[in-house]
Write a protein that holds these residues in place. Structure first.
Motif, PDB file in Angstrom:
ATOM      1  N   ARG B 210       0.828  -1.204   0.000  1.00 52.18           N
ATOM      2  CA  ARG B 210       0.000   0.000   0.000  1.00 52.18           C
ATOM      3  C   ARG B 210       0.862   1.254   0.000  1.00 52.18           C
ATOM      4  O   ARG B 210       0.505   2.273  -0.599  1.00 52.18           O
ATOM      5  CB  ARG B 210      -0.912  -0.006   1.234  1.00 52.18           C
ATOM      6  N   SER B 214       0.288   3.931  -5.578  1.00 51.00           N
ATOM      7  CA  SER B 214      -0.497   3.912  -6.822  1.00 51.00           C
ATOM      8  C   SER B 214       0.160   2.956  -7.811  1.00 51.00           C
ATOM      9  O   SER B 214       1.280   2.505  -7.591  1.00 51.00           O
ATOM     10  CB  SER B 214      -0.521   5.299  -7.462  1.00 51.00           C
ATOM     11  N   ALA B 215      -0.539   2.692  -8.917  1.00 46.79           N
ATOM     12  CA  ALA B 215       0.038   1.855  -9.974  1.00 46.79           C
ATOM     13  C   ALA B 215       1.306   2.509 -10.516  1.00 46.79           C
ATOM     14  O   ALA B 215       2.327   1.856 -10.738  1.00 46.79           O
ATOM     15  CB  ALA B 215      -0.982   1.651 -11.094  1.00 46.79           C
ATOM     16  N   GLU B 216       1.257   3.845 -10.685  1.00 47.59           N
ATOM     17  CA  GLU B 216       2.416   4.576 -11.231  1.00 47.59           C
ATOM     18  C   GLU B 216       3.596   4.504 -10.271  1.00 47.59           C
ATOM     19  O   GLU B 216       4.752   4.533 -10.684  1.00 47.59           O
ATOM     20  CB  GLU B 216       2.070   6.058 -11.482  1.00 47.59           C
ATOM     21  N   CYS B 234       4.094  -8.150  -4.962  1.00 45.08           N
ATOM     22  CA  CYS B 234       3.251  -7.147  -4.312  1.00 45.08           C
ATOM     23  C   CYS B 234       2.385  -7.783  -3.230  1.00 45.08           C
ATOM     24  O   CYS B 234       2.331  -9.000  -3.092  1.00 45.08           O
ATOM     25  CB  CYS B 234       2.390  -6.419  -5.335  1.00 45.08           C
ATOM     26  N   VAL B 238      -2.415  -4.264  -2.927  1.00 45.65           N
ATOM     27  CA  VAL B 238      -2.044  -3.789  -4.267  1.00 45.65           C
ATOM     28  C   VAL B 238      -2.890  -4.464  -5.357  1.00 45.65           C
ATOM     29  O   VAL B 238      -3.406  -3.802  -6.260  1.00 45.65           O
ATOM     30  CB  VAL B 238      -0.531  -4.025  -4.499  1.00 45.65           C
ATOM     31  N   ASN B 241      -6.482  -3.278  -5.169  1.00 45.92           N
ATOM     32  CA  ASN B 241      -6.696  -1.952  -5.755  1.00 45.92           C
ATOM     33  C   ASN B 241      -6.530  -1.963  -7.265  1.00 45.92           C
ATOM     34  O   ASN B 241      -6.678  -0.929  -7.911  1.00 45.92           O
ATOM     35  CB  ASN B 241      -5.700  -0.947  -5.160  1.00 45.92           C
ATOM     36  N   TRP B 243      -3.718  -2.277  -8.849  1.00 49.11           N
ATOM     37  CA  TRP B 243      -2.458  -1.656  -9.277  1.00 49.11           C
ATOM     38  C   TRP B 243      -1.572  -2.637 -10.020  1.00 49.11           C
ATOM     39  O   TRP B 243      -0.812  -2.261 -10.904  1.00 49.11           O
ATOM     40  CB  TRP B 243      -1.667  -1.118  -8.075  1.00 49.11           C
ATOM     41  N   ARG B 244      -1.620  -3.916  -9.603  1.00 53.28           N
ATOM     42  CA  ARG B 244      -0.802  -4.961 -10.233  1.00 53.28           C
ATOM     43  C   ARG B 244      -1.646  -6.222 -10.384  1.00 53.28           C
ATOM     44  O   ARG B 244      -2.613  -6.413  -9.645  1.00 53.28           O
ATOM     45  CB  ARG B 244       0.438  -5.310  -9.375  1.00 53.28           C
TER      46      ARG B 244
END
Ligand SMILES: Cc1cc2nc3c(=O)[nH]c(=O)nc-3n(C[C@H](O)[C@H](O)[C@H](O)COP(=O)(O)OP(=O)(O)OC[C@H]3O[C@@H](n4cnc5c(N)ncnc54)[C@H](O)[C@@H]3O)c2cc1C
Ligand SMILES: Nc1ncnc2c1ncn2[C@@H]1O[C@H](COP(=O)(O)O)[C@@H](O)[C@H]1O
Lengths: 251, 323
Positions: B210, B214-216, B234, B238, B241, B243-244
């Protein structure tokens, strides 16, 4: 399409577990409760299937009266009704659990075209309740699934394996056990939570049979209690980190 | 007799099944019993030689026209037939997805209890087992009532080692299958191109939680992984959300990893995450919170913000590489 999802209430602890004095349970007085991620994605998938094909989602749990909390949480994301097989809190072994679940399914008004379970429960991790339920119902079962496609009377299940994936096509009604990653579960909405309070839960309380897999003691594994050596604060620590990279030969 | 269910993929032996054979050989020696193995599918007979070298006396080969691809119920049906015929006292398999699955079917067919993910088995009545719970975060001692004792072994409980007398007998038979035993059968999907090292086999893993934000925020983790010839891992926050992808999740319901180096960035160290990375040889943590639980599992820590610490490490690492 009527779908049943089986979920299990388990204590949630981020830190190390503490065992009760009798050595048989996790000290849970100060802990919250949850269900396995495998079961969270199971409910999400059931809700998606019913959104697409119509029908209903029922969630079933065998556990203490307080497990109503876990049923209501899943109702908040879209399950329509619940079945609570109430226990006095003592754990039921996998055979007893599967028998009670199969009885509840057989006696329910719905035939449940699809029963979805977790591949393994978060706490007991027995890898078997789903398979035992399927045998009792005389239905096909596919386990460890990460992709589900249902048509009118058939389903295709996708299972990840080392070399890629395997496909299984089976007639409905069927049982399937699923893995985290099948989908990304939605968060409950406020109206969803309000609606959940009024949805019906049917209660049953069968006798607990003698366990054949009989838990005699729980223990926290004796891992060496490490304490990380602090290399520094913020970006200034970078050189020390790269020094470690060199020491262990990754650079 | 101790019977080990040996898995193979069209004649290619499953390594973890050999560990179960080694464990089974020790059990058989302790109780003075014979060690047998069952392989399902005629193309499984090719692994018989290897099993003989591991001390198997008789290799039972279940051959059936319908049994070319993996069919869990049929495999369990064949196992119940051999177990009954030979009077097995223990039936053992590797605690892999297939091993656990076939054993559970065998338990359902015979109405016997199954203990999955054991680290120790002491035959008797009852059989006493020690098994993993919560992905290994807890250990359970249990009595397993009934015979034969049906158990699976946690991978890497023992190393696979040859031993015993050498070449075993081959006993091919046609299992008596019930209606529907071949209803569930694997159809292999077209093999996919897999890019890079797989997470389970990676030597270096740069893992984000966390705290990456963010994904970026994963860009610097990717850059460092690239520099170290590693890959990305991850936490479940993650993947939850989005993100990955879940294929990168480490933990109890993700992948279990054992890299030389695990760099945990913005991960708190919940037991369910540790369940996947406790076998890392070295763990370095980057976290703003010096009290985070993960400090109790790590070797080294940097207290600070991932988004500031990582670029500095990348710069230093580039300098070191340039030499
Ligand atoms: C049955 C079950 C199975 C589970 N399986 C898994 C699993 O397979 N894998 C898994 O990961 N989880 C799993 N979980 C979830 C697990 O319990 C935790 O919720 C999860 O691991 C927490 O993820 P996290 O560490 O990223 O987030 P958090 O716990 O929120 O931690 C974030 C950390 O980042 C730090 N931080 C914040 N900002 C920064 C910053 N800018 N720079 C540096 N550090 C920062 C914080 O100090 C904190 O330590 C499972 C849970 C259950 C119940
Ligand atoms: N007490 C329970 N109540 C409802 N479902 C359960 C219960 N125990 C196990 N299950 C279901 O069976 C799956 C496998 O459990 P297990 O065999 O214990 O690993 C779980 O993920 C649940 O879907």
């Amino acid at each position: 399409m009527d779908v049943l999802v089986c979920i299990k209430r388990v204590p949630l602890s981020g830190g190390k577990f503490t065992i009760t004095g009798d050595g048989l349970d996790i000290e849970s007085a100060k802990l919250g409760f949850t269900i396995s991620p495998h079961e969270e994605v199971a409910v999400e998938e059931a809700v998606r299937i019913v959104e697409q094909h119509g029908g209903s989602v029922t969630v079933l749990t065998l556990g203490p009266a307080d497990a109503e909390e876990q049923i209501r949480e899943q109702m908040a994301i879209g399950a329509d009704r619940g079945i609570l097989i109430e226990t006095n809190g003592a754990e039921w072994d996998p055979q007893a659990t599967a028998s009670a679940i199969a009885d509840a399914i057989n006696e329910d008004e719905s035939d449940f075209d699809l029963v979805i379970m977790g591949n393994e429960s978060a706490d007991a991790s027995g890898y078997q309740v789903g398979i035992r339920v399927a045998h009792k119902l005389g239905r096909p079962i596919v386990t460890g699934v990460k992709g589900i496609t249902v048509a009118a009377d058939r389903a295709t299940f996708e299972r990840p394996v080392k070399a890629g994936r395997e496909l299984y096509e089976v007639p409905l009604p069927a049982v399937v056990t699923v893995l985290d990653g099948l989908n990304i579960p939605r968060y409950p909405s406020v109206p969803g939570r309000i609606r959940a309070k009024k949805k019906p839960i049917e209660r049953r309380s069968p006798e607990r049979p003698e366990p054949k897999l009989e838990k005699t003691r729980l223990e926290v594994p004796q891992t060496e209690a490490k304490q990380a050596q602090v290399l520094g604060n913020g970006p200034e620590a970078a050189a020390a980190v790269v020094e470690i990279f060199k020491q262990i030969g990754v650079i | 007799m101790v019977l080990v269910l040996v898995d193979h993929d069209h004649g290619v032996l499953d390594e973890l099944s050999l560990q179960a054979v080694t464990y089974g050989r020790e059990l058989a020696a302790a109780t003075g019993e014979q060690l047998d193995a069952l392989v399902v599918g005629a193309d499984g007979s090719g692994v018989a030689g290897a099993l003989g070298e591991h001390g198997v006396a008789t290799v039972h080969v279940a051959a059936h026209d319908g049994l070319t691809d993996y069919a869990p119920v049929a495999a369990a049906r064949a196992a119940s037939e051999v177990a009954a015929r030979t009077g097995a006292s223990v039936v053992l398999a590797a605690g892999t997805p297939r091993g656990n699955e076939v054993m559970a079917h065998l338990g359902a067919i015979t109405d016997l209890p199954v203990a999955a993910d054991c680290v120790s088995v002491a035959p008797g009545s009852p059989t006493q087992v020690v098994r993993a719970r919560w992905g290994g975060s807890l250990i359970e001692e249990a009595n397993l009532h009934g015979s034969p004792a049906l158990v699976t072994l946690v991978p890497h409980t023992v190393a696979a080692e040859p031993g015993g007398s050498g070449a075993g007998d081959l006993a091919q038979f046609t299992p008596e299958l019930a209606d529907g035993d071949l209803l569930v059968i694997a159809r292999p999907a077209a093999a996919e191109e897999k890019a890079g090292v797989s997470l389970a086999d990676a030597k270096v893993i740069v893992s984000g939680g966390r705290g990456v934000g963010s994904a970026e925020g994963f860009a610097p983790l990717e850059e460092l992984a690239e520099l170290l010839g590693g890959t990305i891992g991850c936490s479940r926050v993650v993947t939850g959300n989005g993100w990955r992808p879940h294929t990168e999740q480490v933990g109890q319901t993700g992948t279990k990893v054992a890299p030389d180096l695990y760099i945990a960035c913005g991960i708190s160290g919940a037991t369910q995450h540790i369940a996947g990375c406790r076998n890392a040889k070295t763990m370095i943590v980057i976290n703003t919170d010096p009290e985070a639980a993960i400090m109790g599992y790590a070797d080294y820590a940097v207290i600070g913000d991932v988004s500031k610490v990582l670029p500095a490490i990348i710069e230093e690492a580039k300098k070191a590489k340039a030499g």
